[in-house]
Design a protein around this motif. Structure first.
Motif, mmCIF file in Angstrom:
data_model
loop_
_atom_site.group_PDB
_atom_site.id
_atom_site.type_symbol
_atom_site.label_atom_id
_atom_site.label_comp_id
_atom_site.label_asym_id
_atom_site.label_seq_id
_atom_site.Cartn_x
_atom_site.Cartn_y
_atom_site.Cartn_z
ATOM 1 N N ASN A 14 15.298 28.421 28.126
ATOM 2 C CA ASN A 14 15.594 27.709 26.882
ATOM 3 C C ASN A 14 15.861 26.242 27.209
ATOM 4 O O ASN A 14 16.987 25.876 27.546
ATOM 5 N N PRO A 15 14.838 25.384 27.125
ATOM 6 C CA PRO A 15 14.996 23.980 27.523
ATOM 7 C C PRO A 15 15.801 23.129 26.537
ATOM 8 O O PRO A 15 16.143 21.990 26.851
ATOM 9 N N ASN A 16 16.099 23.661 25.365
ATOM 10 C CA ASN A 16 16.804 22.887 24.340
ATOM 11 C C ASN A 16 18.301 23.187 24.337
ATOM 12 O O ASN A 16 18.853 23.687 23.362
ATOM 13 N N LEU A 17 18.936 22.867 25.459
ATOM 14 C CA LEU A 17 20.372 23.122 25.599
ATOM 15 C C LEU A 17 21.078 21.848 26.057
ATOM 16 O O LEU A 17 21.226 21.604 27.266
ATOM 17 N N PRO A 18 21.508 21.018 25.126
ATOM 18 C CA PRO A 18 22.172 19.764 25.504
ATOM 19 C C PRO A 18 23.373 19.963 26.427
ATOM 20 O O PRO A 18 23.601 19.154 27.330
ATOM 21 N N SER A 19 24.135 21.040 26.209
ATOM 22 C CA SER A 19 25.321 21.275 27.027
ATOM 23 C C SER A 19 24.963 21.518 28.489
ATOM 24 O O SER A 19 25.709 21.136 29.401
ATOM 25 N N ALA A 20 23.803 22.149 28.735
ATOM 26 C CA ALA A 20 23.366 22.384 30.116
ATOM 27 C C ALA A 20 23.042 21.062 30.801
ATOM 28 O O ALA A 20 23.423 20.836 31.964
ATOM 29 N N ASP A 25 23.261 41.431 26.490
ATOM 30 C CA ASP A 25 22.648 40.526 25.508
ATOM 31 C C ASP A 25 21.992 39.364 26.253
ATOM 32 O O ASP A 25 22.501 38.236 26.245
ATOM 33 N N PRO A 26 20.869 39.619 26.910
ATOM 34 C CA PRO A 26 20.241 38.603 27.759
ATOM 35 C C PRO A 26 19.724 37.385 27.005
ATOM 36 O O PRO A 26 19.455 36.346 27.628
ATOM 37 N N GLU A 27 19.593 37.469 25.695
ATOM 38 C CA GLU A 27 19.091 36.338 24.915
ATOM 39 C C GLU A 27 20.169 35.291 24.659
ATOM 40 O O GLU A 27 19.860 34.147 24.314
ATOM 41 N N ASN A 28 21.406 35.666 24.827
ATOM 42 C CA ASN A 28 22.520 34.737 24.589
ATOM 43 C C ASN A 28 22.736 33.883 25.841
ATOM 44 O O ASN A 28 23.096 34.398 26.899
ATOM 45 N N VAL A 29 22.554 32.576 25.720
ATOM 46 C CA VAL A 29 22.648 31.697 26.888
ATOM 47 C C VAL A 29 24.085 31.261 27.180
ATOM 48 O O VAL A 29 24.364 30.749 28.266
ATOM 49 N N LEU A 30 24.990 31.456 26.229
ATOM 50 C CA LEU A 30 26.358 30.963 26.400
ATOM 51 C C LEU A 30 27.045 31.482 27.665
ATOM 52 O O LEU A 30 27.676 30.696 28.381
ATOM 53 N N PRO A 31 26.963 32.779 27.985
ATOM 54 C CA PRO A 31 27.626 33.250 29.208
ATOM 55 C C PRO A 31 27.128 32.534 30.468
ATOM 56 O O PRO A 31 27.913 32.265 31.381
ATOM 57 N N ASN A 32 25.835 32.200 30.508
ATOM 58 C CA ASN A 32 25.297 31.460 31.653
ATOM 59 C C ASN A 32 25.953 30.085 31.765
ATOM 60 O O ASN A 32 26.304 29.642 32.864
ATOM 61 N N LEU A 33 26.123 29.420 30.639
ATOM 62 C CA LEU A 33 26.751 28.100 30.648
ATOM 63 C C LEU A 33 28.212 28.188 31.071
ATOM 64 O O LEU A 33 28.714 27.317 31.803
ATOM 65 N N LEU A 34 28.882 29.247 30.647
ATOM 66 C CA LEU A 34 30.282 29.417 31.019
ATOM 67 C C LEU A 34 30.437 29.721 32.503
ATOM 68 O O LEU A 34 31.371 29.243 33.157
ATOM 69 N N ILE A 35 29.505 30.514 33.044
ATOM 70 C CA ILE A 35 29.515 30.773 34.489
ATOM 71 C C ILE A 35 29.306 29.467 35.258
ATOM 72 O O ILE A 35 30.005 29.179 36.240
ATOM 73 N N ALA A 36 28.360 28.668 34.786
ATOM 74 C CA ALA A 36 28.102 27.383 35.436
ATOM 75 C C ALA A 36 29.346 26.502 35.382
ATOM 76 O O ALA A 36 29.678 25.814 36.365
ATOM 77 N N GLY A 37 30.043 26.530 34.261
ATOM 78 C CA GLY A 37 31.266 25.744 34.130
ATOM 79 C C GLY A 37 32.320 26.148 35.147
ATOM 80 O O GLY A 37 33.014 25.295 35.729
ATOM 81 N N ILE A 38 32.461 27.437 35.374
ATOM 82 C CA ILE A 38 33.425 27.931 36.361
ATOM 83 C C ILE A 38 33.010 27.504 37.770
ATOM 84 O O ILE A 38 33.844 27.081 38.579
ATOM 85 N N LEU A 39 31.722 27.581 38.056
ATOM 86 C CA LEU A 39 31.229 27.163 39.374
ATOM 87 C C LEU A 39 31.496 25.676 39.608
ATOM 88 O O LEU A 39 31.832 25.264 40.722
ATOM 89 N N VAL A 40 31.365 24.878 38.558
ATOM 90 C CA VAL A 40 31.662 23.447 38.675
ATOM 91 C C VAL A 40 33.148 23.236 38.958
ATOM 92 O O VAL A 40 33.521 22.412 39.803
ATOM 93 N N LYS A 41 34.014 23.970 38.278
ATOM 94 C CA LYS A 41 35.454 23.864 38.524
ATOM 95 C C LYS A 41 35.779 24.186 39.978
ATOM 96 O O LYS A 41 36.705 23.619 40.560
ATOM 97 N N ARG A 42 35.019 25.100 40.544
ATOM 98 C CA ARG A 42 35.237 25.493 41.941
ATOM 99 C C ARG A 42 34.465 24.592 42.910
ATOM 100 O O ARG A 42 34.463 24.833 44.111
ATOM 101 N N GLU A 43 33.792 23.593 42.341
ATOM 102 C CA GLU A 43 32.995 22.656 43.130
ATOM 103 C C GLU A 43 31.869 23.359 43.890
ATOM 104 O O GLU A 43 31.438 22.919 44.961
ATOM 105 N N GLN A 44 31.371 24.426 43.304
ATOM 106 C CA GLN A 44 30.210 25.131 43.859
ATOM 107 C C GLN A 44 28.969 24.624 43.111
ATOM 108 O O GLN A 44 28.343 25.321 42.326
ATOM 109 N N PHE A 45 28.645 23.365 43.387
ATOM 110 C CA PHE A 45 27.643 22.670 42.592
ATOM 111 C C PHE A 45 26.222 23.223 42.778
ATOM 112 O O PHE A 45 25.435 23.243 41.838
ATOM 113 N N THR A 46 25.910 23.650 43.978
ATOM 114 C CA THR A 46 24.565 24.194 44.225
ATOM 115 C C THR A 46 24.332 25.447 43.385
ATOM 116 O O THR A 46 23.294 25.590 42.730
ATOM 117 N N GLN A 47 25.319 26.356 43.406
ATOM 118 C CA GLN A 47 25.193 27.589 42.620
ATOM 119 C C GLN A 47 25.156 27.290 41.124
ATOM 120 O O GLN A 47 24.390 27.900 40.376
#
Length: 208
Positions: free
Chosen positions: A190-196, A156-178
């Motif tokens: 999708n530029p209209n994502l306040p959570s991003a 489901d490539p149109e759903n942006v939520l999994p991307n945000l969740l992956i980013a959240g995990i990377l932040v927890k691991r302090e992998q900020f560049t990724q």
């Protein structure tokens, strides 16, 4: 169909009692339905989900199948009913709250088991991959969670939520560049994502 038919059909969304009344009137014993159009909790699928006389026996990213609890369906219900991994409940605040309580570890394990079963029946179920990722992340299995989020994106490539969740995990691991790369790619689509933007702001704070 005559006008009265549509009025009666639409009236089923008024309340669980009204839905049950019409289901009984026409002796409806199984329902194949799309997901609700909104998250208000006021729809036939939502009412079926909380009605103990009905069982959810199948769901994928498009449809849900409910059977009325009757003797002739007992074998199917015993084998296929979803008692824990109900997609209409998994994202609700009150359900998430239960996972934080003492019973949460046991409950999470049962949900994971049912989600895995769902994916053996239909491995392209993006919703199941997303929910499984969320359950694994909550259990601390970040690698397993990312794997499921990637699968959710694939189907489901149109759903942006999994991307945000992956980013959240990377932040927890302090992998900020990724994490930043994932977020900027997501925002490019999708530029209209306040959570991003919020996650990016939090990373900037940590860099200072």
């Amino acid at each position: 169909y005559p006008e009265w038919f549509f009025k009666e059909y639409l009236s089923m969304s008024e309340s669980p009692e009204k839905m049950s009344e019409i289901m009984d009137k026409y002796k409806i014993n199984y329902v194949l339905t799309l997901y609700p159009e909104n998250s208000s909790g006021k729809s036939v699928p939502d009412y079926l989900s909380i009605n103990p006389q009905w069982a959810l026996v199948y769901w994928d990213k498009y449809y849900l199948l409910f059977l009325r609890r009757q003797e002739k369906y007992s074998g199917v219900i015993d084998k296929f009913a979803y008692r824990y991994a109900d997609p209409l409940k998994l994202g609700r605040t009150e359900f998430i709250g239960r996972l934080q309580q003492e019973e949460g570890v046991i409950l999470r394990g049962k949900i994971i088991d049912e989600l895995n079963r769902n994916l053996t029946e239909y491995d392209q179920n993006a919703k199941a991959h997303l929910y499984l990722g969320s359950m694994l992340e909550g259990a601390g299995d970040f690698d397993g969670a990312v794997k499921e989020y990637v699968e959710a994106i694939r189907f489901d490539p149109e759903n942006v939520l999994p991307n945000l969740l992956i980013a959240g995990i990377l932040v927890k691991r302090e992998q900020f560049t990724q994490a930043s790369e994932v977020l900027h790619k997501t925002l490019a689509k999708n530029p209209n994502l306040p959570s991003a933007y919020l996650i990016l702001g939090q990373m900037e704070e940590k860099d200072r």
